[in-house]
Design an enzyme around this catalytic site. Sequence first.
Site, PDB file in Angstrom:
ATOM      1  CG  ASN A  41       1.217  -8.083  13.300  1.00  0.00           C
ATOM      2  OD1 ASN A  41       2.347  -8.223  13.772  1.00  0.00           O
ATOM      3  ND2 ASN A  41       0.315  -9.027  13.433  1.00  0.00           N
ATOM      4  CB  CYS A 100      -7.181  -5.198  13.905  1.00  0.00           C
ATOM      5  SG  CYS A 100      -7.109  -3.516  14.545  1.00  0.00           S
ATOM      6  NE  ARG A 101      -7.622  -6.662   8.769  1.00  0.00           N
ATOM      7  CZ  ARG A 101      -7.399  -6.189   7.552  1.00  0.00           C
ATOM      8  NH1 ARG A 101      -8.175  -6.592   6.562  1.00  0.00           N
ATOM      9  NH2 ARG A 101      -6.422  -5.340   7.337  1.00  0.00           N
ATOM     10  CB  SER A 102      -2.544 -10.890  11.238  1.00  0.00           C
ATOM     11  OG  SER A 102      -1.814  -9.766  11.611  1.00  0.00           O
ATOM     12  CB  CYS A 142      -3.922  -8.033   8.762  1.00  0.00           C
ATOM     13  SG  CYS A 142      -3.254  -7.532  10.364  1.00  0.00           S
ATOM     14  CG  ASP A 201      -8.914  -2.450   8.398  1.00  0.00           C
ATOM     15  OD1 ASP A 201      -8.956  -2.551   9.636  1.00  0.00           O
ATOM     16  OD2 ASP A 201      -8.148  -1.693   7.796  1.00  0.00           O
TER      17      ASP A 201
HETATM   18  P1  4NP Z   1      -5.182  -4.630  10.787  1.00  0.00           P
HETATM   19  O1  4NP Z   1      -6.001  -3.256  10.968  1.00  0.00           O
HETATM   20  O2  4NP Z   1      -4.576  -4.595   9.404  1.00  0.00           O
HETATM   21  O3  4NP Z   1      -6.224  -5.667  10.910  1.00  0.00           O
HETATM   22  O4  4NP Z   1      -4.147  -4.652  11.892  1.00  0.00           O
HETATM   23  C1  4NP Z   1      -5.449  -1.993  10.763  1.00  0.00           C
HETATM   24  C2  4NP Z   1      -4.659  -1.424  11.737  1.00  0.00           C
HETATM   25  C3  4NP Z   1      -4.140  -0.145  11.549  1.00  0.00           C
HETATM   26  C4  4NP Z   1      -4.406   0.540  10.389  1.00  0.00           C
HETATM   27  C5  4NP Z   1      -5.193  -0.047   9.405  1.00  0.00           C
HETATM   28  C6  4NP Z   1      -5.702  -1.317   9.598  1.00  0.00           C
HETATM   29  N1  4NP Z   1      -3.893   1.855  10.199  1.00  0.00           N
HETATM   30  O5  4NP Z   1      -4.228   2.475   9.190  1.00  0.00           O
HETATM   31  O6  4NP Z   1      -3.125   2.323  11.047  1.00  0.00           O
END
Ligand code: 4NP
Length: 166
Positions: free
Chosen positions: A16, A18-20, A13, A133
């Site tokens: 790294n 939340c989703r992955s 993702c 997201d």
């Molecule tokens: P992820 O979510 O891609 O599912 O881990 C996010 C985590 C952090 C951010 C964006 C999406 N950020 O902008 O910091």
Amino acid sequence: MANHQPLSVLFVCLGNICRSPTAHGVFAHMVNRAGLADVIHVESAGTGWWHVGSAPDPRTCAAAALRGYDLTAQRARQVSVDDFDTFDLVLAMDRKNLAELRQLRARHGNRGALPELFLEAFGERPGPVEVPDPYYGGDDGFDHVLDLVEVASRNLLSHLQKTRLS
Ligand code: 4NP
């Protein structure tokens, strides 16, 4: 990182956190329960670098814990070009990250695993092809990620059992 199991899966993702990590934890849990931990290696990574070294977001960990998944030992890392050589499957959570992965791979000679969209390849049909997201939204976003990831992880495991392990 080299891995020694015959099959390997990398979830990707943006951050790294939340989703992955959710997909990593859920799929690894299913792999363990199927007695396949020595056969299938599971990791996750982000296309971004901001959270490298961090544990998954506390909201991600809390939502996962309510369903029996412990994500707290995971630490974020950034995807590297070597991952395309190391992993059999590279599964992106959304189109933007898929595009990033394709560009990274193209800059290094288009070697190794072709990245795919996790839900397009293994999600419920009909259904969404991206995992949204949840970072800037409410708690229900983290539950929704789990719903999508649980179904696709079950499908991924049965696909691997049928096509690679029988
Ligand atoms: P992820 O979510 O891609 O599912 O881990 C996010 C985590 C952090 C951010 C964006 C999406 N950020 O902008 O910091």
